[in-house]
Design a protein around this motif. Structure first.
Motif, PDB file in Angstrom:
ATOM      1  N   TYR A 285      14.849   6.303  49.976  1.00  0.00           N
ATOM      2  CA  TYR A 285      14.916   5.834  48.594  1.00  0.00           C
ATOM      3  C   TYR A 285      16.179   6.381  47.957  1.00  0.00           C
ATOM      4  CZ  TYR A 285      13.353  10.538  47.266  1.00  0.00           C
ATOM      5  OH  TYR A 285      13.258  11.895  47.092  1.00  0.00           O
ATOM      6  N   MET A 286      16.542   5.844  46.789  1.00  0.00           N
ATOM      7  CA  MET A 286      17.787   6.234  46.135  1.00  0.00           C
ATOM      8  C   MET A 286      17.594   6.813  44.743  1.00  0.00           C
ATOM      9  SD  MET A 286      20.183   2.979  47.274  1.00  0.00           S
ATOM     10  CE  MET A 286      21.693   3.687  46.639  1.00  0.00           C
ATOM     11  N   GLU A 287      16.433   6.590  44.128  1.00  0.00           N
ATOM     12  CA  GLU A 287      16.206   7.035  42.757  1.00  0.00           C
ATOM     13  C   GLU A 287      14.961   7.908  42.667  1.00  0.00           C
ATOM     14  OE1 GLU A 287      16.845   3.689  39.758  1.00  0.00           O
ATOM     15  OE2 GLU A 287      16.373   2.588  41.593  1.00  0.00           O
ATOM     16  N   ASP A 288      15.009   8.904  41.801  1.00  0.00           N
ATOM     17  CA  ASP A 288      13.832   9.732  41.547  1.00  0.00           C
ATOM     18  C   ASP A 288      12.774   8.908  40.813  1.00  0.00           C
ATOM     19  OD1 ASP A 288      14.965  11.963  42.732  1.00  0.00           O
ATOM     20  OD2 ASP A 288      15.891  12.631  40.848  1.00  0.00           O
ATOM     21  N   SER A 289      11.530   9.098  41.189  1.00  0.00           N
ATOM     22  CA  SER A 289      10.433   8.337  40.592  1.00  0.00           C
ATOM     23  C   SER A 289      10.099   8.843  39.201  1.00  0.00           C
ATOM     24  CB  SER A 289       9.182   8.445  41.470  1.00  0.00           C
ATOM     25  OG  SER A 289       9.413   7.966  42.762  1.00  0.00           O
ATOM     26  N   PRO A 290       9.572   7.976  38.342  1.00  0.00           N
ATOM     27  CA  PRO A 290       9.054   8.446  37.049  1.00  0.00           C
ATOM     28  C   PRO A 290       7.780   9.252  37.282  1.00  0.00           C
ATOM     29  CG  PRO A 290       8.554   6.124  37.376  1.00  0.00           C
ATOM     30  CD  PRO A 290       9.444   6.522  38.507  1.00  0.00           C
ATOM     31  N   THR A 291       7.264   9.865  36.238  1.00  0.00           N
ATOM     32  CA  THR A 291       6.059  10.680  36.402  1.00  0.00           C
ATOM     33  C   THR A 291       4.796   9.836  36.527  1.00  0.00           C
ATOM     34  OG1 THR A 291       5.672  10.833  34.012  1.00  0.00           O
ATOM     35  CG2 THR A 291       7.114  12.500  35.020  1.00  0.00           C
ATOM     36  N   PHE A 292       4.812   8.614  36.019  1.00  0.00           N
ATOM     37  CA  PHE A 292       3.655   7.722  35.982  1.00  0.00           C
ATOM     38  C   PHE A 292       2.531   8.293  35.116  1.00  0.00           C
ATOM     39  CE2 PHE A 292       5.644   6.734  40.115  1.00  0.00           C
ATOM     40  CZ  PHE A 292       5.917   5.395  39.913  1.00  0.00           C
ATOM     41  N   CYS A 293       2.838   9.288  34.280  1.00  0.00           N
ATOM     42  CA  CYS A 293       1.816   9.904  33.423  1.00  0.00           C
ATOM     43  C   CYS A 293       1.457   9.024  32.231  1.00  0.00           C
ATOM     44  CB  CYS A 293       2.303  11.268  32.931  1.00  0.00           C
ATOM     45  SG  CYS A 293       2.328  12.557  34.191  1.00  0.00           S
ATOM     46  N   SER A 294       2.471   8.458  31.583  1.00  0.00           N
ATOM     47  CA  SER A 294       2.271   7.669  30.370  1.00  0.00           C
ATOM     48  C   SER A 294       2.539   6.194  30.644  1.00  0.00           C
ATOM     49  CB  SER A 294       3.210   8.172  29.264  1.00  0.00           C
ATOM     50  OG  SER A 294       3.007   9.553  29.024  1.00  0.00           O
ATOM     51  N   PRO A 295       1.989   5.307  29.817  1.00  0.00           N
ATOM     52  CA  PRO A 295       2.248   3.877  29.996  1.00  0.00           C
ATOM     53  C   PRO A 295       3.739   3.572  29.955  1.00  0.00           C
ATOM     54  CG  PRO A 295       0.445   4.208  28.459  1.00  0.00           C
ATOM     55  CD  PRO A 295       1.046   5.567  28.716  1.00  0.00           C
ATOM     56  N   SER A 296       4.198   2.769  30.879  1.00  0.00           N
ATOM     57  CA  SER A 296       5.599   2.371  30.947  1.00  0.00           C
ATOM     58  C   SER A 296       5.669   1.020  31.626  1.00  0.00           C
ATOM     59  CB  SER A 296       6.412   3.406  31.732  1.00  0.00           C
ATOM     60  OG  SER A 296       6.067   3.363  33.103  1.00  0.00           O
TER      61      SER A 296
END
Length: 358
Positions: A285-296
């Motif tokens: 992969y090339m990008e760091d993942s979001p936290t997925f904690c909050s709605p996005s």
């Protein structure tokens, strides 16, 4: 051109949700939305006549793919099976994670190069490979049959009701169907292609030879062998392990060759130039993942998700805490086998504590 855009779907009531927005491989763009269509009956039933043509028309395919689909009566059903197989396994493997492979935000995820995007590519290509090989062995596809390895006796295999999963045909057909092309300077396409091929290899590595003996009094006078795929759950577990150890890659420019390559960071900030440092079994992969904690735009967040207090509530709830609720559940208990043919159970109740993220 970009690499394979992931097949992703879920069975919901009487519908399948299908994601087939694709670049390079599927000849589409990444701008397609989710498509909803009814589950259709199996095209292998003669009573349905040309039902497979309708199934092909409902799929978002390139012109070439649609022609191949219409010529292969069992292909649309195999694609449908791959969709179900991939999404069910993805959701199972990520059931205890912040990102739970939900369809919400899927199209936005596929525009990125996160670890989750890498997994979606790999599990989708693996599901396609697995489903096509099985479709051959169960007789759904008219242009293929049992595995045709030279060391296996297919006639005897059919005679004994055993048919090898035809992985060779599956991979060969899949490459033609996906229409793999050169990706040039497109680094995202290189990543997508690598992860797609990794999913195919994961299925291939799980192929094993199974043998059965036949003869008087259990002797092995006749030995029938065939190629058999591992259960897809084993493939999914392997892909999840690769996800947990996914490799973040960077891009480097080769001015002499006038093209860009992927590079794997090494210790002390040094780079190992070129793709040689990447193993075919790595998810990249090339990008760091979001936290997925909050709605996005990538997920609905983790609020309301059920968790295990001892295992993952702290992580899944992202420090927000969790609610505790007690409820009574009914289950079968004190079961006994009755003469001769059925099991009789009592209904018991017990209190169950449920934890949900705030």
């Amino acid at each position: 051109m970009r690499g394979l855009e992931t097949l992703a779907a879920a069975a919901a009531a009487a519908y399948l949700l299908l994601v087939l927005p694709a670049h390079a491989y599927f000849g589409l763009t990444r701008r397609e939305a989710l498509i909803q269509f009814p589950v259709l009956a199996s095209s292998t039933n003669p009573a349905h006549g040309k039902a497979h043509l309708k199934q092909c028309d409902l799929l978002r395919l390139s012109s070439k793919q649609k022609r191949l689909c219409r010529r292969e009566p069992g292909l649309a059903e195999a694609l449908r099976d791959a969709i179900r197989l991939g999404i069910v396994e993805c959701q199972y493997q990520f059931r205890n994670e912040r990102w739970n492979c939900s369809l919400d935000g899927r199209s936005n995820l596929l525009n990125q190069s996160f670890k989750e995007t890498a997994f979606l590519y790999a599990v989708s290509s693996a599901a396609l490979t697995h489903s096509l090989a099985r479709a051959c062995s169960v007789g759904r596809m008219e242009r293929c049959t049992c595995d045709d390895s030279p060391d296996l006796e297919n006639r005897k295999a059919w005679q004994w009701g055993v048919c090898g999963d035809n992985l060779k045909f599956s991979i060969r057909f899949l490459k033609n169907f996906l229409g793999q092309r050169k990706v040039g300077k497109d680094l995202q396409a290189k990543v997508d292609m690598h992860n797609t091929n990794m999913g195919i290899k994961a299925v291939k590595n799980g192929l094993k030879t199974t043998c059965k003996c036949h003869g008087v009094s259990g002797s092995c006078a006749v030995r029938t062998c065939w190629k058999q795929l591992s259960p897809f759950h084993e493939t999914g577990r392997l892909l999840k392990l690769r996800y947990d150890h996914a490799v973040k890659v960077l891009s480097t420019s080769n001015d002499a060759m006038d093209h860009s390559e992927l590079a794997r960071p090494q210790r002390h900030g040094r780079l190992s130039k070129g793709t040689a440092a990447l193993r075919p079994t790595d998810l990249v992969y090339m990008e760091d993942s979001p936290t997925f904690c909050s709605p996005s735009k990538f997920s609905v967040g983790t609020a309301g998700r059920t968790c295990s207090r001892e295992v993952n509530c702290d992580s899944m709830c992202c420090g927000r805490g969790y609610n505790t609720q007690s409820r009574m559940v009914t289950f079968a208990c004190h079961c006994q086998v009755q003469w001769c043919c059925y099991v009789e159970c009592q209904q018991c109740m017990q209190e169950e504590v449920v934890y949900t993220c705030k």
